[in-house]
Design a protein around this motif. Structure first.
Motif, PDB file in Angstrom:
ATOM      1  N   TYR A 110       4.826   8.022   8.628  1.00 22.02           N
ATOM      2  CA  TYR A 110       6.043   8.675   8.148  1.00 22.02           C
ATOM      3  C   TYR A 110       5.839  10.177   8.239  1.00 22.02           C
ATOM      4  N   CYS A 120       6.627  12.285  -0.164  1.00 24.92           N
ATOM      5  CA  CYS A 120       6.604  10.842   0.091  1.00 24.92           C
ATOM      6  C   CYS A 120       5.949  10.154  -1.101  1.00 24.92           C
ATOM      7  N   SER A 128       1.166   9.713   6.107  1.00 23.46           N
ATOM      8  CA  SER A 128       2.342  10.573   6.093  1.00 23.46           C
ATOM      9  C   SER A 128       1.979  12.021   6.384  1.00 23.46           C
TER      10      SER A 128
END
Length: 143
Positions: A110, A120, A128
């Motif tokens: 992500y 996140c 991430s």
């Protein structure tokens, strides 16, 4: 621009608006400043999922189907869920699904690029990349 000025925002020499010195702005504008449709003269509104006027034509449905097909075909493969400038206004459309799909797929990453809203869940922090930056400024640096 007229609507911003009518609320009390002050524009500097670069065209950037700032809060007035007192820090208080009017939270309404004169109805004459609402943009009009050049075809029928009706008020222009945002294309948001707030009522039955949200645009979901044939092209939208084809794109939605293609997106669903892409997700289905790549659900257990390496995927980068790249989120650019998605704020907290409608997180259920992009942000939350990206988080969920990243959690469900251990091969997924992500990435979020957003000015002051790049974050996140802890569950996917190790997969991430969250960059708190203005997109325009960052892309200029990369060019």
């Amino acid at each position: 621009m007229n609507a911003m000025e009518s609320q009390g925002f002050v524009k500097d020499g670069n065209g950037i608006f700032a809060m007035p010195s007192g820090g208080v702005v009017r939270m309404e504008i004169d109805s004459s400043l609402i943009p009009k449709c050049p075809i029928d003269g009706s008020d222009v509104t945002m294309n948001l999922r707030s009522d039955d006027t949200f645009l979901e034509d044939g092209g939208w449905h084809r794109a939605s189907a293609a997106y669903s097909d892409f997700l289905r075909r790549h659900e257990n493969l390496q995927v980068l869920f790249l989120e650019l400038g998605v704020g907290s206004n409608t997180p259920v459309i992009i942000k939350y699904p990206f988080w969920q799909m990243t959690m469900e797929n251990e091969k997924a990453t992500y990435a979020c690029l957003n000015y002051k809203e790049a974050y996140c869940p802890k569950e996917i922090e190790d997969r991430s990349v969250c960059i708190n930056s203005d997109i325009d400024e960052l892309l200029d640096k990369l060019a």
